[in-house]
Design a protein around this motif. Structure first.
Motif, short mmCIF file in Angstrom:
data_model
loop_
_atom_site.label_atom_id
_atom_site.label_comp_id
_atom_site.label_asym_id
_atom_site.label_seq_id
_atom_site.Cartn_x
_atom_site.Cartn_y
_atom_site.Cartn_z
N PRO A 85 0.83 -1.21 0.00
CA PRO A 85 0.00 0.00 0.00
C PRO A 85 0.86 1.27 0.00
O PRO A 85 1.87 1.34 0.72
CB PRO A 85 -0.80 -0.13 1.31
N GLY A 86 0.44 2.23 -0.83
CA GLY A 86 1.18 3.50 -0.91
C GLY A 86 2.25 3.49 -2.00
O GLY A 86 2.74 4.55 -2.38
N ASP A 87 2.61 2.30 -2.50
CA ASP A 87 3.64 2.24 -3.54
C ASP A 87 3.04 2.43 -4.92
O ASP A 87 1.84 2.22 -5.12
CB ASP A 87 4.34 0.86 -3.51
N GLU A 88 3.91 2.78 -5.86
CA GLU A 88 3.48 2.93 -7.26
C GLU A 88 4.33 2.03 -8.16
O GLU A 88 5.54 1.90 -7.97
CB GLU A 88 3.63 4.39 -7.70
N VAL A 89 3.66 1.43 -9.11
CA VAL A 89 4.32 0.59 -10.11
C VAL A 89 4.07 1.24 -11.47
O VAL A 89 2.92 1.38 -11.89
CB VAL A 89 3.75 -0.85 -10.09
N ILE A 90 5.15 1.65 -12.14
CA ILE A 90 5.00 2.30 -13.44
C ILE A 90 5.02 1.25 -14.55
O ILE A 90 5.91 0.41 -14.60
CB ILE A 90 6.12 3.33 -13.69
N THR A 91 4.02 1.31 -15.42
CA THR A 91 4.01 0.39 -16.57
C THR A 91 3.26 1.03 -17.73
O THR A 91 2.79 2.17 -17.65
CB THR A 91 3.44 -0.99 -16.18
N THR A 92 3.16 0.26 -18.81
CA THR A 92 2.49 0.75 -20.02
C THR A 92 0.99 0.49 -19.96
O THR A 92 0.57 -0.54 -19.44
CB THR A 92 3.07 0.03 -21.26
N PRO A 93 0.19 1.38 -20.56
CA PRO A 93 -1.24 1.05 -20.66
C PRO A 93 -1.51 0.02 -21.77
O PRO A 93 -2.58 -0.57 -21.79
CB PRO A 93 -1.89 2.39 -21.02
#
Ligand SMILES: Cc1ncc(COP(=O)(O)O)c(C=O)c1O
Length: 398
Positions: A85-93
């Motif tokens: 919780p609170g973390d972000e995972v960057i990826t492609t749409p």
């Protein structure tokens, strides 16, 4: 002339349906399955362990864990990195839902970054714009089998101290600048789902290059039970297991391994056949201005998982979906990879994503079509698909 053939104006429809995909098994897989059944041991055991070793060597990775899906592999990768919780995972749409869904399961937020229009892979400069203090992971998805710009992505991650996970569901054979996909990042997830380049119906693997994470991943993937619990019924020694984490049930088992271990032996032969068909499609479509083919970068080995191109609907009197329905009426199996994830109701409603957020992904999402591509098809099938596409372009061009 065959009377059974249906005719559409100036186009003879094939009497046989050309499916989108068809798996290819031979006597090797059949005999191995029988051997497994007759052995009396069908769940995780020696065949799964052998496959892990073979796949690790194929990918030139430090470690490999065989699992029951790529989704499981991605989930374990994020869990082992402590994503929460609170973390972000960057990826492609422009990916399948699983890439982002598993981050949501762990309480993290999927943050999308727009793509490069030529390859539809995630754009490193867009990743940079999305980095925050909450970013824990960057997940690079090798769209339809072409490696992302891994040097740039690895450098961004290194400079910010975040992990890189690769979603190589499409990219079993892929190589980036001489380095095999699976050998580059902290962790790389592969899929052996029914339509994938090598398959066992459902299956996956996680290649791991971090010695500090491998034990945790193996344990998390099997209920959180202490190391080598899969051996607990062997004759070697009696051992109690302990539960170290509330883990998952993600193990591959020997029936799956019986199939995929032989598929792996044929992986390059299958690749050669798909490449031949992709070259044929690209050659035929290069002069059709209503179709935009995807660029293949010079420094990669593409795994040619899917044949996906863009239909320039602004130059046509039909929509992409109408075009696909017409292809189906001409006895051709088709698909769409993908409707951009931020446009799906869950992602739109849960995170406030909307049309306009990722223009390149939206342009692609509205126009991509995937045509049949599998080693068991033949030149005639490809030629038929090409002629059907050309026929529909002629019929609907503005
Ligand atoms: C890009 C991508 N990632 C992940 C997955 C999930 O794979 P699996 O079905 O093995 O869980 C898929 C499946 O199609 C995919 O296309």
């Amino acid at each position: 002339m065959q009377t059974s053939l249906r005719k559409e104006k100036e186009f003879e429809i094939s009497p046989d349906f050309i499916p989108f995909h068809k798996a290819w098994f031979g006597p090797e897989e059949e005999n191995e399955i029988l051997d497994t059944l007759r052995s009396g041991w069908i769940t995780t055991g020696p065949k799964t362990k052998k496959f892990e070793e073979d796949f690790k060597n194929y990918c030139q990775a430090k470690h490999c864990v065989a699992l029951n899906s790529c989704t499981a592999a991605l989930h374990l990768a994020y869990a082992a990195l402590g994503v929460g919780p609170g973390d972000e995972v960057i990826t492609t749409p422009m990916t399948f839902a699983a890439t982002a869904n598993v981050a949501v399961h762990l309480g993290a937020k999927p943050v999308f970054a727009d793509i490069m229009p030529e390859t539809l892979n995630i754009h490193p400069a867009e990743i940079e714009k999305k980095l925050t203090a909450k970013t824990r992971v960057i997940t690079a998805v090798h769209y339809v089998g072409q490696p992302c710009k891994m040097d740039e992505i690895s450098e961004i991650a290194r400079s910010k101290g975040v992990a890189v996970v690769e979603d190589a569901a499409h990219a079993t054979e892929a190589v980036y600048k001489g380095r095999k996909i699976g050998s580059i990042s902290d962790m790389t997830a592969f899929s052996f789902y029914a339509t994938k380049n090598i398959t066992c119906g459902e299956g996956g693997a996680l290649c791991v290059n971090r010695d500090d994470l491998i034990d945790k991943i193996r344990i998390l993937g099997l209920h959180g039970m202490s190391k080598d619990a899969w051996k607990r019924y062997s004759k070697d020694e009696f051992k109690h297991y302990e539960i170290l984490y509330p883990g998952y049930k993600y193990n591959m088992f020997d029936i799956q391994a019986s199939l995929v271990m032989h598929q792996l032996k044929k992986v390059e032969q299958f690749w050669e056949l798909r490449k031949r068909y992709v070259d044929k499609y690209n050659e035929a479509f290069k002069d059709i201005e209503q179709i935009k083919t995807l660029k293949i970068m010079p420094d990669v080995k593409h795994s040619y998982h899917l044949y996906t191109a863009l239909l320039k609907t602004e130059m046509l009197k039909c929509t992409r979906d109408e075009f696909l329905s017409e292809l189906q009426k001409l006895n051709i199996g088709v698909s769409v990879h993908f409707i951009a994830l931020h446009l799906h109701p869950f992602y739109r409603d849960a995170y406030g994503y909307k049309r306009g957020d990722f223009p390149n992904a939206e342009y692609a999402s509205d126009r991509v079509i995937s045509l049949p591509l599998f080693p068991r098809m033949n030149d005639k099938d490809v030629e038929y698909v090409i002629s059907a596409v050309a026929h529909l372009i002629k019929k609907y061009k503005k």
